[in-house]
Design a protein around this motif. Structure first.
Motif, short mmCIF file in Angstrom:
data_model
loop_
_atom_site.label_atom_id
_atom_site.label_comp_id
_atom_site.label_asym_id
_atom_site.label_seq_id
_atom_site.Cartn_x
_atom_site.Cartn_y
_atom_site.Cartn_z
N ARG A 165 -21.70 -59.79 -46.58
CA ARG A 165 -23.13 -59.70 -46.27
C ARG A 165 -23.41 -60.34 -44.92
NH1 ARG A 165 -28.21 -62.15 -46.85
NH2 ARG A 165 -29.79 -60.77 -47.68
N ASP A 166 -22.81 -61.50 -44.66
CA ASP A 166 -22.99 -62.17 -43.37
C ASP A 166 -22.48 -61.30 -42.22
OD1 ASP A 166 -24.08 -64.33 -44.70
OD2 ASP A 166 -22.28 -65.58 -44.53
N ALA A 167 -21.35 -60.63 -42.43
CA ALA A 167 -20.80 -59.76 -41.38
C ALA A 167 -21.71 -58.55 -41.15
CB ALA A 167 -19.40 -59.30 -41.78
N ILE A 168 -22.27 -58.01 -42.21
CA ILE A 168 -23.21 -56.89 -42.07
C ILE A 168 -24.45 -57.37 -41.31
CG2 ILE A 168 -24.74 -55.31 -43.32
CD1 ILE A 168 -22.51 -55.25 -45.51
N GLU A 169 -24.88 -58.56 -41.60
CA GLU A 169 -26.03 -59.13 -40.88
C GLU A 169 -25.72 -59.25 -39.39
OE1 GLU A 169 -28.91 -63.08 -40.72
OE2 GLU A 169 -27.28 -63.00 -42.17
N GLN A 170 -24.53 -59.76 -39.05
CA GLN A 170 -24.15 -59.88 -37.64
C GLN A 170 -24.16 -58.51 -36.96
OE1 GLN A 170 -20.34 -61.76 -37.69
NE2 GLN A 170 -21.19 -63.81 -37.90
N TYR A 171 -23.59 -57.52 -37.62
CA TYR A 171 -23.53 -56.18 -37.05
C TYR A 171 -24.93 -55.61 -36.84
CZ TYR A 171 -22.05 -51.33 -36.36
OH TYR A 171 -21.84 -50.08 -35.85
N THR A 172 -25.78 -55.72 -37.83
CA THR A 172 -27.11 -55.15 -37.71
C THR A 172 -27.97 -55.91 -36.70
OG1 THR A 172 -27.87 -56.37 -39.66
CG2 THR A 172 -27.12 -54.12 -40.01
N CYS A 173 -27.70 -57.18 -36.51
CA CYS A 173 -28.45 -57.92 -35.49
C CYS A 173 -28.12 -57.44 -34.08
CB CYS A 173 -28.20 -59.43 -35.62
SG CYS A 173 -29.07 -60.16 -37.02
N VAL A 174 -26.93 -56.90 -33.90
CA VAL A 174 -26.56 -56.33 -32.59
C VAL A 174 -27.23 -54.98 -32.39
CG1 VAL A 174 -24.63 -55.38 -31.26
CG2 VAL A 174 -24.37 -57.57 -32.45
N TRP A 175 -27.14 -54.11 -33.38
CA TRP A 175 -27.65 -52.75 -33.24
C TRP A 175 -29.12 -52.58 -33.59
CZ3 TRP A 175 -25.52 -48.93 -30.65
CH2 TRP A 175 -24.17 -49.03 -30.34
N PHE A 176 -29.63 -53.47 -34.40
CA PHE A 176 -31.03 -53.39 -34.85
C PHE A 176 -31.68 -54.76 -34.71
CE2 PHE A 176 -28.20 -50.67 -37.35
CZ PHE A 176 -28.72 -49.42 -37.11
N PRO A 177 -31.87 -55.26 -33.49
CA PRO A 177 -32.40 -56.61 -33.29
C PRO A 177 -33.77 -56.76 -33.97
CG PRO A 177 -31.88 -55.57 -31.18
CD PRO A 177 -31.66 -54.55 -32.24
N GLY A 178 -33.90 -57.84 -34.72
CA GLY A 178 -35.16 -58.13 -35.39
C GLY A 178 -35.35 -57.45 -36.72
N ALA A 179 -34.42 -56.58 -37.10
CA ALA A 179 -34.59 -55.84 -38.35
C ALA A 179 -34.22 -56.66 -39.58
CB ALA A 179 -33.75 -54.56 -38.32
N TRP A 180 -33.33 -57.61 -39.41
CA TRP A 180 -32.87 -58.41 -40.54
C TRP A 180 -33.86 -59.55 -40.77
CZ3 TRP A 180 -28.27 -57.40 -43.19
CH2 TRP A 180 -27.97 -58.31 -44.20
N LYS A 181 -34.43 -59.56 -41.93
CA LYS A 181 -35.38 -60.62 -42.26
C LYS A 181 -34.65 -61.62 -43.15
CE LYS A 181 -39.44 -57.71 -41.90
NZ LYS A 181 -38.81 -56.54 -41.35
N ALA A 182 -34.13 -62.68 -42.55
CA ALA A 182 -33.36 -63.67 -43.29
C ALA A 182 -34.29 -64.51 -44.16
CB ALA A 182 -32.58 -64.55 -42.34
N SER A 183 -33.89 -64.69 -45.39
CA SER A 183 -34.71 -65.49 -46.30
C SER A 183 -34.29 -66.95 -46.30
CB SER A 183 -34.60 -64.93 -47.73
OG SER A 183 -33.26 -64.95 -48.13
N SER A 184 -33.14 -67.23 -45.71
CA SER A 184 -32.69 -68.62 -45.64
C SER A 184 -32.45 -68.98 -44.18
CB SER A 184 -31.40 -68.80 -46.44
OG SER A 184 -30.40 -67.96 -45.91
N PRO A 185 -32.40 -70.26 -43.87
CA PRO A 185 -32.17 -70.65 -42.48
C PRO A 185 -30.85 -70.08 -41.97
CG PRO A 185 -32.65 -72.56 -43.85
CD PRO A 185 -32.53 -71.39 -44.75
N ARG A 186 -30.90 -69.60 -40.75
CA ARG A 186 -29.69 -69.02 -40.17
C ARG A 186 -28.71 -70.11 -39.81
NH1 ARG A 186 -29.16 -64.10 -38.69
NH2 ARG A 186 -27.87 -64.65 -36.92
N ARG A 187 -27.47 -69.79 -39.96
CA ARG A 187 -26.43 -70.72 -39.53
C ARG A 187 -25.76 -70.13 -38.31
NH1 ARG A 187 -21.93 -68.24 -41.07
NH2 ARG A 187 -21.78 -67.10 -42.99
N ALA A 188 -25.04 -70.94 -37.60
CA ALA A 188 -24.35 -70.45 -36.42
C ALA A 188 -23.34 -69.40 -36.82
CB ALA A 188 -23.65 -71.61 -35.71
N VAL A 189 -23.29 -68.34 -36.06
CA VAL A 189 -22.35 -67.26 -36.36
C VAL A 189 -21.30 -67.19 -35.27
CG1 VAL A 189 -23.93 -65.88 -37.73
CG2 VAL A 189 -23.87 -65.57 -35.27
N GLY A 190 -20.18 -66.67 -35.61
CA GLY A 190 -19.11 -66.52 -34.65
C GLY A 190 -18.22 -67.74 -34.63
#
Length: 163
Positions: free
Chosen positions: A119-144
């Protein structure tokens, strides 16, 4: 449908309201009104009915597929717990994969999967191609990957050479 794809994608808890599972494929329009679509399906192995990851793609409604990648189950430790309890290691057949059996409709082949890292990897991918589309319900953690500072090598003073 013996793969139970709808249940698998529900388990991922993807946040896109404009989405559907058709057959074994998840489709979504992460940014309503935009030309891009998201497609997620299972990545097949060389064996019929075997899967070793998810193939995720960004698709333009007019130009077709723009990008795709595979999220390997082994890389995201999706079946590590299941495999370790069954005594499987990376050198065993079936490690990090699952198989479907169409003659056993009650059996869920991906049962025991840990999907948080996927799920986290899908979130990373969609944040690249669909910026702002992912509505995170929990605080984001550093990715990568993170870098660590290596201690500097002590300089040694010794005789210098000249040519």
């Amino acid at each position: 449908m013996a793969l139970h794809a709808r249940k698998f994608f529900v388990e991922l808890k993807l946040p896109f309201t404009d989405s559907a599972v058709i057959g074994d494929v998840y489709y979504a329009i992460p940014m309503p009104g935009g030309p891009l679509r998201l497609r997620i399906d299972f990545s097949p192995t060389i064996y019929a009915g075997g899967y070793d990851g998810l193939r995720i793609a960004a698709i333009h409604q007019d130009r077709g597929e723009l990008d795709a990648t595979i999220l390997w189950f082994t890389e995201y430790k999706t079946f590590d717990h299941r495999d370790s309890t069954q005594g499987r290691n990376p050198h065993n057949s079936g490690y990090g994969t699952f198989r479907e059996f169409r003659d056993r409709p009650d059996w869920v082949p991906w049962n025991g999967a840990h999907t948080n890292a996927l799920r986290d990897a899908i979130e990373q991918y969609t944040c690249v191609w669909f910026p702002g589309a992912w509505k995170a319900s929990s605080p984001r953690r550093a990715v990568g990957r993170t870098t660590q500072n290596a201690p500097a090598r002590p300089s040694t003073r010794g005789p210098s050479r000249t040519h």
